[in-house]
Design a protein around this motif. Sequence first.
Motif, mmCIF file in Angstrom:
data_model
loop_
_atom_site.group_PDB
_atom_site.id
_atom_site.type_symbol
_atom_site.label_atom_id
_atom_site.label_comp_id
_atom_site.label_asym_id
_atom_site.label_seq_id
_atom_site.Cartn_x
_atom_site.Cartn_y
_atom_site.Cartn_z
ATOM 1 N N LEU A 21 0.826 -1.205 0.000
ATOM 2 C CA LEU A 21 0.000 0.000 0.000
ATOM 3 C C LEU A 21 0.862 1.258 0.000
ATOM 4 O O LEU A 21 0.631 2.196 -0.782
ATOM 5 C CB LEU A 21 -0.935 -0.012 1.208
ATOM 6 C CG LEU A 21 -1.681 1.289 1.515
ATOM 7 C CD1 LEU A 21 -2.542 1.697 0.336
ATOM 8 C CD2 LEU A 21 -2.519 1.138 2.778
ATOM 9 N N ARG A 22 1.856 1.317 0.867
ATOM 10 C CA ARG A 22 2.662 2.535 0.981
ATOM 11 C C ARG A 22 3.508 2.752 -0.280
ATOM 12 O O ARG A 22 3.745 3.900 -0.679
ATOM 13 C CB ARG A 22 3.531 2.466 2.233
ATOM 14 C CG ARG A 22 2.700 2.481 3.512
ATOM 15 C CD ARG A 22 3.540 2.544 4.758
ATOM 16 N NE ARG A 22 4.262 3.802 4.812
ATOM 17 C CZ ARG A 22 5.532 3.905 5.184
ATOM 18 N NH1 ARG A 22 6.212 2.836 5.504
ATOM 19 N NH2 ARG A 22 6.120 5.078 5.228
ATOM 20 N N ARG A 23 3.961 1.665 -0.885
ATOM 21 C CA ARG A 23 4.709 1.798 -2.138
ATOM 22 C C ARG A 23 3.813 2.352 -3.249
ATOM 23 O O ARG A 23 4.190 3.278 -3.969
ATOM 24 C CB ARG A 23 5.296 0.445 -2.532
ATOM 25 C CG ARG A 23 6.064 0.473 -3.838
ATOM 26 C CD ARG A 23 6.941 -0.767 -4.015
ATOM 27 N NE ARG A 23 6.191 -2.015 -4.008
ATOM 28 C CZ ARG A 23 6.320 -2.969 -3.091
ATOM 29 N NH1 ARG A 23 7.141 -2.804 -2.066
ATOM 30 N NH2 ARG A 23 5.625 -4.088 -3.175
ATOM 31 N N CYS A 24 2.614 1.789 -3.388
ATOM 32 C CA CYS A 24 1.682 2.259 -4.427
ATOM 33 C C CYS A 24 1.273 3.701 -4.197
ATOM 34 O O CYS A 24 1.156 4.490 -5.152
ATOM 35 C CB CYS A 24 0.453 1.350 -4.462
ATOM 36 S SG CYS A 24 0.794 -0.330 -5.021
ATOM 37 N N ARG A 25 1.060 4.055 -2.944
ATOM 38 C CA ARG A 25 0.676 5.435 -2.615
ATOM 39 C C ARG A 25 1.795 6.412 -2.959
ATOM 40 O O ARG A 25 1.543 7.497 -3.509
ATOM 41 C CB ARG A 25 0.320 5.512 -1.131
ATOM 42 C CG ARG A 25 -0.040 6.895 -0.602
ATOM 43 C CD ARG A 25 -0.501 6.759 0.843
ATOM 44 N NE ARG A 25 -0.699 8.052 1.502
ATOM 45 C CZ ARG A 25 0.232 8.667 2.240
ATOM 46 N NH1 ARG A 25 1.427 8.088 2.406
ATOM 47 N NH2 ARG A 25 -0.022 9.826 2.808
ATOM 48 N N ALA A 26 3.039 6.049 -2.662
ATOM 49 C CA ALA A 26 4.164 6.924 -2.989
ATOM 50 C C ALA A 26 4.262 7.151 -4.488
ATOM 51 O O ALA A 26 4.512 8.275 -4.954
ATOM 52 C CB ALA A 26 5.463 6.322 -2.454
ATOM 53 N N ILE A 27 4.071 6.097 -5.265
ATOM 54 C CA ILE A 27 4.128 6.217 -6.719
ATOM 55 C C ILE A 27 2.994 7.097 -7.228
ATOM 56 O O ILE A 27 3.197 7.992 -8.060
ATOM 57 C CB ILE A 27 4.080 4.825 -7.370
ATOM 58 C CG1 ILE A 27 5.369 4.055 -7.072
ATOM 59 C CG2 ILE A 27 3.849 4.926 -8.877
ATOM 60 C CD1 ILE A 27 5.318 2.591 -7.457
ATOM 61 N N ALA A 28 1.771 6.868 -6.726
ATOM 62 C CA ALA A 28 0.623 7.654 -7.174
ATOM 63 C C ALA A 28 0.808 9.130 -6.855
ATOM 64 O O ALA A 28 0.540 10.005 -7.698
ATOM 65 C CB ALA A 28 -0.651 7.117 -6.523
ATOM 66 N N HIS A 29 1.265 9.433 -5.635
ATOM 67 C CA HIS A 29 1.452 10.830 -5.251
ATOM 68 C C HIS A 29 2.510 11.505 -6.125
ATOM 69 O O HIS A 29 2.360 12.663 -6.530
ATOM 70 C CB HIS A 29 1.854 10.907 -3.784
ATOM 71 C CG HIS A 29 0.704 10.746 -2.843
ATOM 72 N ND1 HIS A 29 0.800 10.985 -1.497
ATOM 73 C CD2 HIS A 29 -0.577 10.371 -3.059
ATOM 74 C CE1 HIS A 29 -0.369 10.759 -0.921
ATOM 75 N NE2 HIS A 29 -1.217 10.378 -1.850
ATOM 76 N N SER A 30 3.578 10.796 -6.411
ATOM 77 C CA SER A 30 4.619 11.378 -7.250
ATOM 78 C C SER A 30 4.101 11.637 -8.663
ATOM 79 O O SER A 30 4.391 12.678 -9.273
ATOM 80 C CB SER A 30 5.824 10.447 -7.288
ATOM 81 O OG SER A 30 6.846 10.969 -8.096
ATOM 82 N N MET A 31 3.316 10.715 -9.182
ATOM 83 C CA MET A 31 2.786 10.864 -10.544
ATOM 84 C C MET A 31 1.889 12.087 -10.676
ATOM 85 O O MET A 31 2.038 12.880 -11.619
ATOM 86 C CB MET A 31 2.004 9.613 -10.928
ATOM 87 C CG MET A 31 2.868 8.417 -11.286
ATOM 88 S SD MET A 31 1.839 6.979 -11.662
ATOM 89 C CE MET A 31 3.009 5.939 -12.538
ATOM 90 N N VAL A 32 0.945 12.260 -9.756
ATOM 91 C CA VAL A 32 0.039 13.405 -9.888
ATOM 92 C C VAL A 32 0.766 14.709 -9.609
ATOM 93 O O VAL A 32 0.355 15.769 -10.108
ATOM 94 C CB VAL A 32 -1.206 13.261 -8.983
ATOM 95 C CG1 VAL A 32 -2.019 12.038 -9.370
ATOM 96 C CG2 VAL A 32 -0.835 13.236 -7.511
#
Length: 407
Positions: A21-32
């Motif tokens: 979860l934390r890995r996916c969230r970090a990627i999503a936040h960086s992308m947006v």
Amino acid sequence: MPNNHPRILIYSHDSFGLGHLRRCRAIAHSMVGAMDTLSVIILSGSPIIGSFDFRSRVDFVRVPGVIKLRDGAYSSHSLSLGIEEMLRLRASIIEHTADVFDPDIVIVDKEPLGLRGEVQPTLEMLKERRCRLVLGLRDVMDDPASLADEWERKHAVAALEELYDEIWVYGKAEVHDPLEGVCVPDGVRDKMLYTGYLKRELPNGDSTAELNPFDEEPFILVTPGGGGDGMELVDWVLRAYEAHERPLFPALVVLGPFMPTEKQAEFKARAEALRDVHVIRFTPVIEKLMNEATAIVGMGGYNIFCEILSFDKPTLLVPRVVPRREQAIRARKAEAAGLLTCLPIDDYPNVERMVDALAELPERQPPSAAGFDELLCGLETINARTEEILSHRKTRMPHYSRLSLVR
């Protein structure tokens, strides 16, 4: 009307633990943060996903949770449903979400076909729509023999050949090859992009004053991640403080939300008898505590490795060796590179070993002293590749999903 706003769907199967979860969230936040018209949905079975804050244009859909039993079987986390019925329900939610959201890119975290193949129908549907399918892998998966056996059972290599367009490895090729020991065709290797590790940033918002009882005093942060498999680590640290053999920096222990309730109560009671140990259950902003800490003690998962590199703290790792050797492999390689120190879990509960390790830890060098540059370029690489993919996409036209609208 045409829609020029790109969309990315990220699938994370885990219901237990915090890592995926934390890995996916970090990627999503960086992308947006890098793309101002992008929207991202995270599909997750985590029961605590709602405890985290999400940036604008990042949202989540929670599928019903499952838990993995000691014998390796899966069971429903809270619903009174058999596992087969639960898997059909999860697969339906996943497919319907993807059908309506109609993403340009799908990123699947770690499991090529999802939990017991639940995401395969969705991938096949989106493949027909020419959606770009990406498998995201951490730097270390498991020891080679175990991974080869697991992926053979799960028909993972065929999925990499036939379904996926790209494989993003969130690490460096010179550090570790996650597919070591797995017989994969050259065509699969050609799909692999080593991004580098994922840098973590301090979250916005309030300070952690209410979480840190030591004010300006230096302290050691102890974190077993989600906590479900971190009881030995916490017990070992508490034994060291209870022994009073050497002066130690105060310790702030974050137990993790998945630690059994009875063990949480036991550890909190033991900490209350110690002047220099404080225990909290969980915080979704542990990055702030890592930034404030003098040194860190953890287990060796992917996330804490990224965090100790990001916040550049002297670190002691006590990696688990079951059910996977992933943490032990990562910790051993990091120690050999001079990035941190390790204690093998086989030494538990040798109090003297832990006391010495904790006493020496604040004086050890941070990871940056090892002289490795550009380890933390993962998010920049992912954003650049994502923008490249999206630059070739055609203007989005309305897609009419398979679902009937509720009237």
